[in-house]
Design an enzyme around this catalytic site. Structure first.
Site, mmCIF file in Angstrom:
data_model
loop_
_atom_site.group_PDB
_atom_site.id
_atom_site.type_symbol
_atom_site.label_atom_id
_atom_site.label_comp_id
_atom_site.label_asym_id
_atom_site.label_seq_id
_atom_site.Cartn_x
_atom_site.Cartn_y
_atom_site.Cartn_z
ATOM 1 N N THR A 1 0.830 -1.209 0.000
ATOM 2 C CA THR A 1 0.000 0.000 0.000
ATOM 3 C C THR A 1 0.865 1.260 0.000
ATOM 4 O O THR A 1 0.531 2.256 -0.641
ATOM 5 C CB THR A 1 -0.916 -0.008 1.243
ATOM 6 O OG1 THR A 1 -1.751 -1.152 1.169
ATOM 7 C CG2 THR A 1 -1.783 1.244 1.306
ATOM 8 N N HIS A 15 1.782 1.898 -3.442
ATOM 9 C CA HIS A 15 0.674 2.524 -4.183
ATOM 10 C C HIS A 15 0.598 4.017 -3.880
ATOM 11 O O HIS A 15 0.345 4.837 -4.761
ATOM 12 C CB HIS A 15 -0.665 1.864 -3.810
ATOM 13 C CG HIS A 15 -0.793 0.457 -4.306
ATOM 14 N ND1 HIS A 15 -0.723 0.137 -5.643
ATOM 15 C CD2 HIS A 15 -0.975 -0.713 -3.647
ATOM 16 C CE1 HIS A 15 -0.868 -1.176 -5.780
ATOM 17 N NE2 HIS A 15 -1.004 -1.722 -4.583
#
Lengths: 367, 367, 367, 367
Positions: free
Chosen positions: B60, B63
């Site tokens: 994450t 990202h």
């Protein structure tokens, strides 16, 4: 051999053996089916012979009639079709003790192997070697049918024959509904064909707080209302998830019973589920389709369940209890009862979507 | 005010308040992140302040660094990132009684509302109003971080700091694995990124009879072997389902933990499952994809489960028990430990697939 | 500070603070309780203050009044008693966001610690450090009561105040009933005190096929009939298991909800269960008693469940759904509604077994 | 009849039919049992004949030998005893397809009716009409035994004969252990007779974090250690619950497997359970006993489960998987292997508590 034994032996081997009978036979590869004279079957060891009283017409029978890809890949004609039926026990094969002559029994359609991994794990409904009555072996659109005695379910007292005839497909609905919590739940039913209709009544009888049904056919939605859906949604006119949110005051659905096989219905159902809900899939899509997994399944913590057949035999027991209690009335879903002779007409009604459940009355049985 | 009270008050309000600290901050919309001096946060009512000891880098975070569509849609910079960490309790907000100063605690990353339908049904992991540390509020790639006291998990005795730092993502793996039976089961793990690697060790420690892992990267498959997978399959070279059938002597898998988000992995997993098995989905696909529902899900009676976050706090308890027992060793999955200062380098390793888990050591902490 | 903020602040701090109020207080060790003037409580951080609208009298209140061994061992007078009530939110403590002024809320009676092992496993109903309103802290037999905001359940629309007042004990019945399957099941309820009566209606609304209730009091059996039991058995005159066998056509019960605490009722229930059934124990025996474990539990494969309190907050959600659906009507179980001033009279009715549920109306509330 | 058919027929009907064989026979009411020459049984329809390779001696055999009240009430001599055994398939009855000649199979001892309510609900282990091999029909302490083919479990590859012989009682232990969560759990085993010993190894192999065993016999506690218990408690010297609290750092047990039938062990187990835990009861008490239900069961929210036999056939599948994985080694529990001829000696060892599991080698089989 004593006289008693002789009498018993005679009772077990009635005169039916030598006769022929009428049957609806898938006679050859290709569309259609025909009514033929075929030999009356006999009850082998562990089997029973039934005099068929009533039989239900299933979407699968339509697939067989049409001879779609699935039917072509699976069936080996000639086969007597029909897998939903109730009959009277008229012959007992060797070793049968669980039913007696004269009993009225409904029939589980899957003949399972009892020895594969699934069977050994009590998952006989997904037996790797299952054979289906009316598909792989001769079925019940006939005057007589032979089935394994273990497949017989004695019908509960007071149940009308036409309801007893459709315990098999109602069992599909029970299996789907009982795959998750029902008591106090908001349940959606997407698709109001016969099994969808059954599942509305079943979810209500099983204690769902609110059952919301959807379809695109006003005819079917009217049947859904008669099965006591709390609300029906015509998804050709209204957005399913929006309406569900409104009806449930923002909570959404706890469970969805997907009965249509339509990609849009599955997406609608997933959208309308509350986080952590479940969607149970019985409807068969005609082809693969895509899903926005992240948004509709993963982030919401959804459980998806593939449902096939009936749990052997918990599902039958659950249905039996629902019927006995008087809380489940399946009759509003039966729109037509007609002689088995008029099988083609029944197929026509199904093709045109002009029927709920159609029940057939075999030759020689009074309607 | 008595001297005693004053001392206690001082203990609860250390000098840290007035200082600034180093932190990895997503400073503005667009790729990248930067190391900045920011104010040390304070512990509000029900909160605690942690001196961060170790932190894990998650996909994450990558990202967020890349600033993909998800990050763009969700984040409102500036935000201190980082949601996997362990720290020492250095300040207690008003009303906090469940931890004390000096405790070492790992942190649940989801701050839930406790009042939505999901929360009220004990499904806080799918809270409708969840806020995530390091995404929606300031996180732990910093010298200090403030978290709700209820999010703190006291780390089991004897657990190394780098393992304590990754209890959050290991919890994802526990949640996925424990979503179905493990004891005596054949379990497939598709995708050997960090959470896949954790789940191999977890499934083994939890009693799986056989754990089979797949990936396309020889580097990751080697890590899978170190995590004690019974077999690994390079799906760029071998067919997953064929190999599984061979390894399991025809039985297939009882469960699949899908960690890759790859459509092919999900199809492989479903094909390799025995009838009635379960597939638990944690990996996030990059886009919608299609499935042959009939063949892979419905006819097999498969259960699919969308998994997100951790059960609050059963999952933490399960992981705690696995770590305490000594049966679960997560260390082979940690390939790099480096100063938080070198955050960019860690991101680079992840982008190139040249790391298992990367653990960061904050400023001023000894490695 | 803006005028708006001032107004809001005022709304949160009404004039009630400085007043005194009437309350039913366990003033000292020993039998009895008295009506006293006590200060109106305030809502601390995370708490709310309720203007009590209705309150239910529980068997526990009778134990407290009598000052039995349990009460003596647990309570530290003076304490305002009463743990079943509904009220209007008239003050919000710091940080409260889940309810607003003017909301009508029913109250969970257990104040849990959120940090013990049980709480961390989502088993807050068996929290090791639980404190009970009206037992360990001041309760709701008063004009006002302060409770943790998280303990508040907004009452479903259209629910009468007297029903909202008894959601707490009804939750006990939901917890017991929902501890096993209900849909399509034959359920026995042994003991028709208030919680037994609730559980009859709940099991029916939740989809039980047949609910059979037992007691020795004709008065209570008549109330059981009004709650829609399918059959009632006076166990002073008939054998429970024999009658169950007859009513269920030999099948027996799928589940028993034991509400009496009587050894004979538990043995009756176990005898009447089918093999593999469950018995859920809510009734508290007055002393230890023996069981023929082999015959009644082990050889039959029975599951016995100790039930206490309510699942926090799944049980409340389930009850909410049952009430909203209109399928559950608890009113026939409420036999008396009277001014709180006449608390002693209510206790007298309970002692003499001349009441179902008794609801009290506080000072200043219109009946 | 074709030559092929003849050969097949011969293969199915070996010369064994006409011979007599040695067997351990309960010849008449009263204590004792004797070795006799009896006819070799034949495989009826659906049955198979086994050449017995190894057999286990069970506590039930001791009860039969002693001729206690249970034996007197149930058995109708003469009966060949023995219900734990492995054998080679040497004859196939009509219709048998799930095994073939030469297969090594272990045998489920319960012959169930498949048609009672329990059987129809997949609860065959509590079939109302069950008949037990070696109790109700001739068993396996003999050179040959006939069993229903469906009762045969093909033994996993590489399993020693003495282990295959005791899959039936090990299944009891699997059934008990798998009746609740095991992965990551603290599990107590109260009573270290053979099934208690098996359950230690099973709980460990199934992923329990910590297994604590108790008994009063140093001999049995030593065997418990060999089965890899994490801790053993001599309850003649130490308090069970106190020691458990210490070992588990205050958490207590998540589950207890009660294998002793002793009231004190059950109370110890309940005391040592954490709130919300489960106690699974396999040990048979010699007489009814009392329990402090409130303190030990209800207030703690405990689940008690009566366990009998094995789930047909999930339990066998679970055991098979544990054995195949190599994680479960039952051999340390087998303390004696001796010729079946010396059956009396085996009974003597059991009576004196000087054995773990005793395995018998039939006449003509090499040890």
């Amino acid at each position: 051999m004593t006289p008693t034994t002789t009498a018993a032996a005679e009772a077990r081997r009635p005169a039916t053996r030598t006769r022929t009978m009428k049957a609806v036979v898938k006679a050859k590869a290709g569309p259609g089916a025909e009514i033929r004279d075929v030999p009356v079957p006999t009850a082998g060891p562990g089997e029973i012979l039934l005099k068929v009283k009533r039989a239900g017409v299933c979407g699968t029978d339509l697939h067989i009639w049409i001879w779609d890809r699935w039917a072509e890949g699976r069936m080996k004609p000639p086969v007597t079709i029909g897998h939903e039926f109730v009959g009277e026990v008229v012959e007992l094969g060797a070793g049968v003790t669980n039913v007696k002559l004269g009993d009225l029994v409904s029939s589980e359609s899957h003949i399972i192997c009892h020895t594969c991994t699934a069977c050994r794990m009590n998952l006989g409904h997904v037996c790797e070697n299952t054979r289906i009555l009316g598909v792989d072996v001769n079925g019940g659109f006939a005057e007589y049918v032979a089935i394994p005695a273990i497949n017989a379910w004695s019908i509960p007292p007071g149940i009308p024959l036409e309801v007893a005839a459709i315990m098999e497909p109602s069992g599909n609905a029970v299996h789907t509904a009982f795959a998750g919590p029902l008591s106090g739940c908001n349940i959606g039913v997407t698709g109001c064909g016969p099994i969808g209709l059954f599942s509305i009544g079943i979810a209500k009888a099983a204690g769902a707080s609110c059952v919301i049904a959807s379809d695109v056919s006003p005819y079917r939605l009217e049947l859904a209302r008669r099965m006591k859906a709390d609300a029906v949604i015509d998804v050709s006119k209204e957005d399913f998830a929006d309406r569900v949110r409104e009806i449930t005051h923002g909570r959404g659905l706890d469970g969805v019973l997907e009965m249509s096989g339509k990609p849009s219905a599955m997406r609608d159902g997933l959208t309308a589920l509350r986080n952590g809900g479940r969607l149970s899939l019985l409807g068969l899509p005609t082809e693969p389709f895509e899903l926005d997994w992240n948004r509709l399944v993963i982030f919401k913590g959804i459980t998806l369940q593939g449902i096939v057949g009936r749990r052997l035999y918990e599902t039958w027991d659950q249905l039996d209890q629902l019927l006995r209690s008087g809380r489940l009335d399946l009759r509003p879903s039966i729109t037509h009862t007609m002689p088995m002779e008029r099988f083609e007409e029944a197929i026509g009604l199904l093709r045109e979507g002009k029927a709920g459940k159609v029940v057939l009355v075999p030759w020689g049985e009074a309607a």
